[in-house]
Design an enzyme around this catalytic site. Structure first.
Site, PDB file in Angstrom:
ATOM      1  N   ASP A 126       0.844  -1.195   0.000  1.00 14.86           N
ATOM      2  CA  ASP A 126       0.000   0.000   0.000  1.00 14.86           C
ATOM      3  C   ASP A 126       0.878   1.243   0.000  1.00 14.86           C
ATOM      4  O   ASP A 126       1.739   1.410   0.869  1.00 14.86           O
ATOM      5  CB  ASP A 126      -0.883   0.030   1.247  1.00 14.86           C
ATOM      6  CG  ASP A 126      -1.965  -1.020   1.217  1.00 14.86           C
ATOM      7  OD1 ASP A 126      -2.940  -0.818   0.490  1.00 14.86           O
ATOM      8  OD2 ASP A 126      -1.824  -2.042   1.922  1.00 14.86           O
TER       9      ASP A 126
ATOM     10  N   GLU B 295       0.786  12.985   0.143  1.00 11.17           N
ATOM     11  CA  GLU B 295       0.296  14.323  -0.196  1.00 11.17           C
ATOM     12  C   GLU B 295      -0.356  14.980   1.025  1.00 11.17           C
ATOM     13  O   GLU B 295      -1.277  15.791   0.890  1.00 11.17           O
ATOM     14  CB  GLU B 295      -0.690  14.256  -1.368  1.00 11.17           C
ATOM     15  CG  GLU B 295      -0.814  15.560  -2.134  1.00 11.17           C
ATOM     16  CD  GLU B 295      -1.742  15.481  -3.342  1.00 11.17           C
ATOM     17  OE1 GLU B 295      -1.919  16.506  -4.019  1.00 11.17           O
ATOM     18  OE2 GLU B 295      -2.290  14.394  -3.615  1.00 11.17           O
TER      19      GLU B 295
ATOM     20  N   GLU C  89      -3.436  13.887 -10.759  1.00 12.13           N
ATOM     21  CA  GLU C  89      -2.256  14.527 -10.172  1.00 12.13           C
ATOM     22  C   GLU C  89      -1.430  13.535  -9.360  1.00 12.13           C
ATOM     23  O   GLU C  89      -0.198  13.530  -9.430  1.00 12.13           O
ATOM     24  CB  GLU C  89      -2.696  15.701  -9.291  1.00 12.13           C
ATOM     25  CG  GLU C  89      -3.267  16.873 -10.081  1.00 12.13           C
ATOM     26  CD  GLU C  89      -3.891  17.941  -9.210  1.00 12.13           C
ATOM     27  OE1 GLU C  89      -4.323  18.978  -9.764  1.00 12.13           O
ATOM     28  OE2 GLU C  89      -3.950  17.745  -7.970  1.00 12.13           O
TER      29      GLU C  89
ATOM     30  N   GLU D 107     -11.285  -1.274  -2.489  1.00 13.58           N
ATOM     31  CA  GLU D 107     -12.078  -2.116  -3.371  1.00 13.58           C
ATOM     32  C   GLU D 107     -13.132  -1.304  -4.113  1.00 13.58           C
ATOM     33  O   GLU D 107     -13.614  -0.285  -3.620  1.00 13.58           O
ATOM     34  CB  GLU D 107     -12.763  -3.216  -2.542  1.00 13.58           C
ATOM     35  CG  GLU D 107     -11.763  -4.105  -1.837  1.00 13.58           C
ATOM     36  CD  GLU D 107     -12.364  -4.893  -0.686  1.00 13.58           C
ATOM     37  OE1 GLU D 107     -11.783  -5.930  -0.323  1.00 13.58           O
ATOM     38  OE2 GLU D 107     -13.404  -4.469  -0.150  1.00 13.58           O
TER      39      GLU D 107
ATOM     40  N   GLU E 130      -6.678 -13.749  -4.026  1.00  9.14           N
ATOM     41  CA  GLU E 130      -6.213 -13.486  -2.669  1.00  9.14           C
ATOM     42  C   GLU E 130      -7.006 -14.337  -1.694  1.00  9.14           C
ATOM     43  O   GLU E 130      -8.091 -14.818  -2.003  1.00  9.14           O
ATOM     44  CB  GLU E 130      -6.408 -12.011  -2.290  1.00  9.14           C
ATOM     45  CG  GLU E 130      -5.512 -11.048  -3.020  1.00  9.14           C
ATOM     46  CD  GLU E 130      -5.758  -9.612  -2.588  1.00  9.14           C
ATOM     47  OE1 GLU E 130      -6.656  -9.394  -1.748  1.00  9.14           O
ATOM     48  OE2 GLU E 130      -5.057  -8.720  -3.091  1.00  9.14           O
TER      49      GLU E 130
ATOM     50  N   ARG F 186      -0.883 -11.946   4.839  1.00  2.00           N
ATOM     51  CA  ARG F 186       0.157 -11.067   4.380  1.00  2.00           C
ATOM     52  C   ARG F 186       1.487 -11.555   4.860  1.00  2.00           C
ATOM     53  O   ARG F 186       1.582 -12.700   5.295  1.00  2.00           O
ATOM     54  CB  ARG F 186      -0.110  -9.606   4.746  1.00  2.00           C
ATOM     55  CG  ARG F 186      -0.282  -9.265   6.149  1.00  2.00           C
ATOM     56  CD  ARG F 186      -0.707  -7.813   6.384  1.00  2.00           C
ATOM     57  NE  ARG F 186      -1.924  -7.327   5.741  1.00  2.00           N
ATOM     58  CZ  ARG F 186      -1.974  -6.386   4.791  1.00  2.00           C
ATOM     59  NH1 ARG F 186      -0.848  -5.838   4.345  1.00  2.00           N
ATOM     60  NH2 ARG F 186      -3.112  -5.984   4.311  1.00  2.00           N
TER      61      ARG F 186
END
Length: 746
Positions: free
Chosen positions: A71, A78, A165, A193, A389, A416
């Site tokens: 991720d 930002e 952007e 999702e 997954e 994970r």
């Protein structure tokens, strides 16, 4: 977090046939795609001990894992302000992955981390973003009134610019990492999702309830009304289709009671089907917008596949009194059309719950395996690439193997890292199962030094096969190997090792007996990268010693079905049938009397501030993210209504109160009873509207309130409205509002 959801609540509630830590009987025969690879999802929390992290990654690499999926949080990069990007942490991160030899799959996570089961971080969406629009436009609102800000609502018109952007900045900062980036994922909504935030603990949801519909802001309701009026041409058309007797377009609304919607069978009525189809269409349009932005920014820089995820809403599927209700609340009504949007947008599809078995019994009515079969079979039929997954850290590796081989998956990502590698870098007990049942199906990765041929095939056959042999060697069994879609739209791709041979000898076919064999001479490809373009009308194809250019030069289809849905003496509302495009339609240009007047991201537009009893001509052009513009639609001529001969006041009220009331009297006459008359939503988004007869009076004296005791009365002076059309804009922070004529809508 991306790729994770409320399924984690099931940890103590569901019992599986086996777990990741169970026994490992023999594997099934492989039937995965010819580019299948196994990946692992990185931790949610930030890395602080880089040496320990690299030790964990080395263990992944040594056990055959192909890539690490990570991720990349919008709220991190930002956070300081609009267009103030800081990629420092993720460059350090990418360098650590690079050192271990793993590939990297960044997920541009434009949603909040935190608040969902299993989240161990708290990273909100950049706080400055909320000042860019109203909460009504930018946030979700459920049928119970809960306002959710996990992700930006697709009803906000500014979402395309912000994503463009972000994507552009990522491309500029990570172009040098191209060799290690295997794929890019897009966050498409809550938890990353493509769905609505229908199941959320803070809103009172608990498994296995259906969740709540999320389209109750004024922006969402107005969009629903516009779509229905566009579909049926008028309120009368809506009434005929739905068997109702609505008297005002403001009565076209999402279900007011979702439980009754199912209990009373409303979801099976014409109204219910229209609502559910529209509810999904909003997600489809959103996917097209972000896909177009991603292809525009990434294709020419990275040249890799781009993907997004559908959530595995596997509960309430076979509930006899509310079939598929949990899926419906999340926005899933017709998987065939939803997956077609992935195909049209040139996106890979990730799906979850591959480790789970059906139970189907009350109260969960859970059918995850059936759901995986449904989605996977549709994707296979449409040629959409699949990545799988697990939904839970417990489940069956054997079941995962069954699904990836049954449906020819292109990849699988384990959630994970901590499930297969310990903190000290040693492999955990479940690594053996992951290797035996998943990693073992990974296809050999040709190294740059290998003697290999890469062929990009410009699609003459929709599903091409290549029948080949290293020059002088043994031919494949006909029809050969199916060529997968490449990262460049309109092309398939395959890489073939040719050992010590000097060339690859090949011909192509459609898998059903139609061949392109260079008039029985076959084609010869040198090692390296080649592009093959089929000939026309049976002529020999051509080979170019380079990759194709990934520039989209094809314009969207011409908009069709342009109609006027409603009109007044000062406005005309338009709608049309949406265009299609290979990379997704980005928006539409609206032209009036031969002059471009506006852009719209949806297939509808209301032109305001017009002159009464006047003819206007319109046409529409569609454009995509690459700047290609379609030809003009057919011209539509519409004449505004004449001004009413009655002595009336028409007031458009820019919504300060979400449900405004007007308390009034014709000047010198009798006041209405407090709080006055509720003002219905107008045909102009963000405005309420009322028409009041003046009788013999020359003005209307009025004040406004929210129906609950909060008033705007011009500091006790009241407001005076002249006959005809007026726009009232409330003042800020209690200041006096403004009345404008002719109509102007700020």
């Amino acid at each position: 977090m991306l790729w994770k959801k409320g399924h984690l609540l099931l940890l103590g509630a569901m019992v599986f046939i086996s777990t990741f830590f169970g026994s490992f009987p023999g594997s099934a025969s492989a039937n995965v795609a010819n580019d299948f690879q196994a990946s692992v999802m990185a931790p949610l929390t930030k890395i602080t001990d880089w040496n320990a992290f690299k030790n964990q990654l080395n263990t992944l690499k040594n056990n055959g894992v192909y890539a690490l999926t990570t991720d990349v949080w919008w709220g991190d990069v930002e956070a300081a302000g609009d267009n103030q990007f800081d990629w420092t942490y993720y460059k350090t991160y990418a360098n650590a992955v690079l050192e271990t030899g793993l590939k990297w799959v960044p997920i541009l996570s434009t949603h909040t981390c935190g608040g969902n089961p299993g989240d161990d971080c708290n990273i909100p969406i950049p706080s400055w973003l909320w000042s860019k629009g109203t909460a009504d436009e930018m946030k979700y609102k459920s049928e119970t009134g809960y306002v959710n800000n996990e992700a930006i609502s697709p009803f906000w018109s500014g979402i395309e610019q912000q994503y463009n952007e972000l994507y552009s900045s990522f491309a500029q900062n990570f172009s040098s990492y191209k060799p290690m980036i295997a794929k890019i994922y897009l966050s498409a909504g809550p938890s990353g999702e493509l769905r609505y935030p229908s199941y959320y603990q803070s809103a009172g949801w608990s498994y296995p309830s259906r969740g709540k519909f999320q389209v109750y802001t004024d922006s969402a309701k107005n969009a629903f009304r516009s779509a229905m009026l566009s579909k049926y041409s008028s309120l009368n058309g809506v009434n005929q289709a739905w068997g109702l007797q609505l008297t005002n377009t403001s009565q076209i609304n999402p279900p007011s009671d979702g439980d009754a919607f199912y209990a009373n069978g409303g979801y099976n009525t014409a109204y219910g089907k229209d609502f559910l189809a529209w509810n999904q269409s909003v997600l489809e349009n959103h996917l097209g917008v972000i896909a177009a932005a991603a292809h525009q920014q990434f294709d020419s820089v990275f040249g890799v596949r781009i993907g997004a995820k559908i959530s595995g809403i596997h509960w309430q599927m076979n509930n006899p009194s509310a079939q598929h209700s949990a899926e419906h609340a999340a926005g899933y009504y017709n998987y065939n059309e939803l997956i077609q949007k992935f195909k049209d947008s040139n996106l890979d599809l990730t799906f979850t719950a591959l480790e789970m078995y059906d139970s189907g019994s009350s109260p969960a009515f859970s059918l995850p395996s059936t759901l995986v079969d449904t989605v996977s079979s549709i994707a296979n039929a449409k040629g959409v690439r699949l990545n799988g997954e697990n939904a839970l850290p417990t489940g069956s590796f054997q079941k995962i193997e069954e699904q990836i081989t049954k449906w020819s998956y292109n990849g699988f990502t384990l959630l994970r890292l901590a499930n297969v590698v310990n903190g000290d870098g040693s492999a955990s007990g479940s690594m053996a199962g992951y290797k035996q049942y998943v990693i073992s199906h990974a296809q050999p990765i040709a190294q740059p030094s290998d003697n290999q041929v890469t062929i990009y095939y410009k699609k003459g056959y929709a599903t091409p096969y290549i029948h080949y042999r290293p020059a002088g060697g043994t031919w494949t069994t006909a029809p050969g190997a199916q060529m997968a879609d490449s990262e460049i739209n309109g092309y398939s791709k395959i890489t073939i090792a040719i050992a010590s041979a000097a060339q690859l000898e090949a011909c192509f076919n459609n898998g059903n007996g139609t061949w392109d064999s260079n008039n029985m001479q076959n084609y010869r490809f040198n090692k390296g990268i080649n592009t093959y373009t089929p000939g026309i009308n049976g002529a020999a194809g051509t080979i170019t010693a380079s990759a194709p250019q990934s520039v989209d030069t094809t314009a969207p289809t011409v908009p069709s079905g342009l109609i006027s849905t409603t009109k007044t003496d000062s406005s005309i509302s338009l709608s049309w049938t949406a265009s299609t495009d290979m990379t997704g339609v980005a928006g539409y240009e609206i032209w009036r009397n031969g002059v471009k007047i506006a852009n719209s991201v949806t297939a509808s537009y209301t032109n305001t501030g017009l002159t009464s009893n006047t003819a206007y001509s319109y046409f529409i052009k569609a454009y995509d993210g690459a700047g290609n513009i379609s030809e003009a639609s057919a011209i539509l001529s519409v004449t505004t209504n004449p001004l009413s001969s009655l002595n009336q006041v028409t007031i458009y009220y820019k919504k300060g109160y979400s449900s405004p009331y007007i308390h009034y009297r014709p000047a010198g006459g009798t006041w209405t009873t407090v709080p006055g008359k509720p003002m219905a939503d107008s045909e102009v988004s963000g405005y309420a509207k009322v028409i009041i007869d003046l009788g013999t009076a020359t003005q209307l004296e009025a004040v406004f309130n929210n129906g609950s005791g909060t008033w705007d009365n011009n500091n006790s002076q009241n407001y005076m409205f002249n006959a005809g059309l007026n726009v009232f804009t409330p003042g800020a922070n209690g200041t006096v509002g403004a009345i404008t004529r002719p109509l102007t809508f700020p």
